[in-house]
Design a protein around this motif. Structure first.
Motif, PDB file in Angstrom:
ATOM      1  N   LEU A   1     -22.119  63.675-112.363  1.00  0.00           N
ATOM      2  CA  LEU A   1     -20.769  63.129-112.365  1.00  0.00           C
ATOM      3  C   LEU A   1     -20.639  62.112-111.247  1.00  0.00           C
ATOM      4  O   LEU A   1     -21.308  62.210-110.218  1.00  0.00           O
ATOM      5  N   GLN A   2     -19.794  61.136-111.492  1.00  0.00           N
ATOM      6  CA  GLN A   2     -19.532  60.140-110.461  1.00  0.00           C
ATOM      7  C   GLN A   2     -18.048  60.190-110.143  1.00  0.00           C
ATOM      8  O   GLN A   2     -17.624  60.778-109.165  1.00  0.00           O
ATOM      9  N   CYS A   3     -17.196  59.666-111.029  1.00  0.00           N
ATOM     10  CA  CYS A   3     -15.756  59.789-110.785  1.00  0.00           C
ATOM     11  C   CYS A   3     -15.255  61.179-111.163  1.00  0.00           C
ATOM     12  O   CYS A   3     -14.237  61.639-110.669  1.00  0.00           O
ATOM     13  N   GLY A   4     -15.952  61.830-112.101  1.00  0.00           N
ATOM     14  CA  GLY A   4     -15.588  63.191-112.472  1.00  0.00           C
ATOM     15  C   GLY A   4     -14.520  63.306-113.550  1.00  0.00           C
ATOM     16  O   GLY A   4     -14.145  64.411-113.932  1.00  0.00           O
ATOM     17  N   PHE A   5     -14.049  62.172-114.045  1.00  0.00           N
ATOM     18  CA  PHE A   5     -12.957  62.261-115.018  1.00  0.00           C
ATOM     19  C   PHE A   5     -13.393  62.951-116.313  1.00  0.00           C
ATOM     20  O   PHE A   5     -12.664  63.761-116.878  1.00  0.00           O
ATOM     21  N   CYS A   6     -14.606  62.630-116.761  1.00  0.00           N
ATOM     22  CA  CYS A   6     -15.074  63.178-118.036  1.00  0.00           C
ATOM     23  C   CYS A   6     -15.629  64.586-117.890  1.00  0.00           C
ATOM     24  O   CYS A   6     -15.895  65.264-118.876  1.00  0.00           O
TER      25      CYS A   6
ATOM     26  N   CYS B   1     -18.599  59.234-121.254  1.00  0.00           N
ATOM     27  CA  CYS B   1     -18.604  59.079-119.796  1.00  0.00           C
ATOM     28  C   CYS B   1     -18.722  57.597-119.525  1.00  0.00           C
ATOM     29  O   CYS B   1     -19.585  56.939-120.102  1.00  0.00           O
ATOM     30  N   ARG B   2     -17.862  57.071-118.697  1.00  0.00           N
ATOM     31  CA  ARG B   2     -17.883  55.633-118.459  1.00  0.00           C
ATOM     32  C   ARG B   2     -18.596  55.256-117.179  1.00  0.00           C
ATOM     33  O   ARG B   2     -18.699  54.095-116.856  1.00  0.00           O
ATOM     34  N   CYS B   3     -19.043  56.217-116.367  1.00  0.00           N
ATOM     35  CA  CYS B   3     -19.684  55.769-115.139  1.00  0.00           C
ATOM     36  C   CYS B   3     -21.007  56.435-114.747  1.00  0.00           C
ATOM     37  O   CYS B   3     -21.886  55.758-114.243  1.00  0.00           O
ATOM     38  N   THR B   4     -21.201  57.715-114.990  1.00  0.00           N
ATOM     39  CA  THR B   4     -22.442  58.317-114.506  1.00  0.00           C
ATOM     40  C   THR B   4     -23.659  57.843-115.269  1.00  0.00           C
ATOM     41  O   THR B   4     -24.703  57.560-114.697  1.00  0.00           O
TER      42      THR B   4
HETATM   43  S1  FES Z   1     -18.210  60.599-114.310  1.00  0.00           S
HETATM   44 FE1  FES Z   1     -16.773  58.978-114.479  1.00  0.00          FE
HETATM   45  S2  FES Z   1     -16.360  58.937-116.614  1.00  0.00           S
HETATM   46 FE2  FES Z   1     -17.955  60.327-116.464  1.00  0.00          FE
END
Ligand code: FES
Ligand SMILES: Cc1cc2nc3c(=O)[nH]c(=O)nc-3n(C[C@H](O)[C@H](O)[C@H](O)COP(=O)(O)OP(=O)(O)OC[C@H]3O[C@@H](n4cnc5c(N)ncnc54)[C@H](O)[C@@H]3O)c2cc1C
Ligand code: FES
Lengths: 157, 285
Positions: A95-100, A132-135
């Motif tokens: 996870l990066q931002c953790g939203f997903c 997931c848009r960032c990890t």
């Molecule tokens: S960790 Fe950022 S959208 Fe998946």
């Protein structure tokens, strides 16, 4: 309408408008904001929860539809400690931002609980419904593969 | 992305559900899995006064397999089809087609009846129903009726279902063990609606010639369609590379898909030609 169900192991009740989605009810009426809402029309998987043990999209269900059911959100999966699945997500930087993340964790938990022998192809197939848009997906798949062991044998939850 | 205001009822019998639907002059709607209706409500493409949930209706969730074919109750979910090992033999075309429907969480809720009633032109189940000449059982205030798939699908997201009617069962005719078949579709990502798809089956006579060819396509018209000209070309012939090439060309000229944000019409027509050729090859393997 009055709705009663079991949320993360405790009985809850609320008066909701019929149009209230399960996701909004969980977040607004019971303050369990671990369940995230992004698209609100069924394409991203962020809102995944378990209803009677099955992974479903809580933006595509009405709160009144879980009358008498058992609902588990990401908050309901762990106690004070991270579960092996959550620990594997941390270890693999899944996870990066953790939203997903709550959607991935609940989905992978449901999959491994029902199919502890799921292979990588099956895991990828099932996770393909979560965005997931960032990890990036590789560490997520690696984390789920590593956590798989903990679901075997003991029928671990 | 919040649904409009509506009332909600969850009756326990089909008769009660029909009565509720009939009481609202067309402004009540059935909700089954909700996996198509909830997005429609979120976008406010639908604004019913009353939702009638099929949740508590009994006896609509069985998969029965017998000499007369396969019967699916309207509430049979995609995950139920996926986990019923009998279908790999009793109706392999159905089993294969349903593997392409949506994603895990959606498959835990989405139903056969909901998909047929929703009638998305790109959806797999309507394509299978059309190709296999399925018959729907429909119950309304006036009693029950049976409708052939060819008459059931009437346009984009449109069927012959009346506002007070509920689809209760779909029946697929018997599947001979030696039947040849294929289901292929093309989608940008796994689980997305198909840009185009082909379902086909045929039998072989004693001399190895094709009899009773069925060729259906999804994603290229306002509803699932059969390609009669291709079927005629296949019938009474032996499948070889020449016939496959001719059938593929015929398929391309038999469809006239509209262009939209996902693909130009010509691209979808080319997809149909390619998928048909691959499908025919696969069916013979
Ligand atoms: S960790 Fe950022 S959208 Fe998946
Ligand atoms: C992200 C996403 C991807 C998807 N991808 C695909 C895909 O690739 N292929 C595909 O085929 N589908 C796909 N779907 C749709 C999904 O398969 C739905 O489950 C299905 O189309 C509708 O079934 P449902 O039970 O959820 O119906 P609902 O949403 O409950 O109802 C749909 C419509 O049918 C009516 N209805 C439902 N049941 C009955 C009945 N028994 N009698 C009369 N009317 C009824 C309702 O009034 C409504 O108008 C996707 C959905 C989402 C959200
Ligand atoms: S918020 Fe429910 S699927 Fe995106």
């Amino acid at each position: 309408m009055h709705v009663k169900f079991d949320l993360n192991g405790r009985p809850v009740a609320s008066d909701v408008e019929p149009r209230t989605t399960l996701a909004d009810c969980i977040r607004n009426d019971f303050g369990q904001t671990g369940t995230h809402l992004a698209c609100e029309h069924g394409v991203c998987g962020a809102c995944t929860v378990l209803v009677n043990g099955e992974a479903v999209r809580s933006c595509l269900m009405l709160a009144v539809q879980v009358q008498g059911d058992k609902v588990v959100t990401v908050e309901g999966l762990s106690g004070d400690e991270l579960t092996p699945l959550q620990a594997a997500f941390r270890k693999h930087h899944a996870l990066q931002c953790g939203f997903c993340t709550p959607g991935f964790i609940t989905t992978a938990h449901a999959l491994l609980s029902h199919e502890p022998d799921a292979d990588e192809e099956r895991i990828r197939d099932v996770l393909s419904g979560n965005l997931c848009r960032c990890t990036g997906y590789v560490p997520i798949v690696e984390a789920v593969l590593e956590a798989r062991e903990s679901y075997r044998g003991s029928g671990s939850k | 992305m919040k649904p409009p205001i509506f009332e909600y009822a969850s009756p326990s019998t089909v008769a009660e559900a029909v009565a509720l639907l009939a009481s609202r002059d067309g402004s009540a709607k059935v909700i089954s899995g909700g996996q198509s209706l909830m997005p429609m409500l979120a976008f406010r493409l639908a604004a019913p006064e009353l939702l009638v949930d099929l949740k508590h209706l009994k006896n609509l969730d069985a998969i029965s397999i017998g000499e007369d074919g396969v019967r699916l109750g309207a509430k049979v979910r995609w995950c139920d089809i996926e986990s019923d090992a009998r279908l790999a033999v009793s109706h392999p075309l159905l089993a294969e087609a349903i593997r392409h429907v949506a994603h895990y969480q959606i498959r835990n809720r989405g139903t056969v009846g909901g998909s047929l009633a929703h009638a998305d032109p790109s959806a797999e189940m309507p394509g299978v129903a059309m190709t296999c000449e399925a018959r729907m059982t429909i119950v309304g205030s006036a009693g029950s009726r049976i409708e052939a798939a060819a008459d059931f699908f009437t346009g984009p997201l449109q069927t012959s279902l009346q506002p007070d009617e509920i689809l209760t069962e779909v029946h697929l005719p018997p599947w001979p063990a030696a039947r040849r078949w294929a289901f292929l579709e093309f989608a940008r990502r796994k689980g997305d609606f198909a840009m185009a798809g082909v379902a086909l089956h045929y039998d072989l006579d004693g001399t190895g010639r094709i009899v009773d060819a069925h060729v259906g396509v999804i994603g290229v018209a306002d509803r699932p369609i059969r390609l009669a000209a291709v079927e005629t070309m296949l019938n009474a012939n032996r499948l070889d590379d020449k016939l496959i090439a001719a059938a593929s060309a015929k398929a391309r000229e038999s469809v006239d898909p509209p262009s939209d944000i996902h693909a130009p019409g010509a691209y979808r027509a080319a997809l149909v030609a390619t998928l048909l050729a691959r499908g025919l090859k696969k069916s013979a393997a």
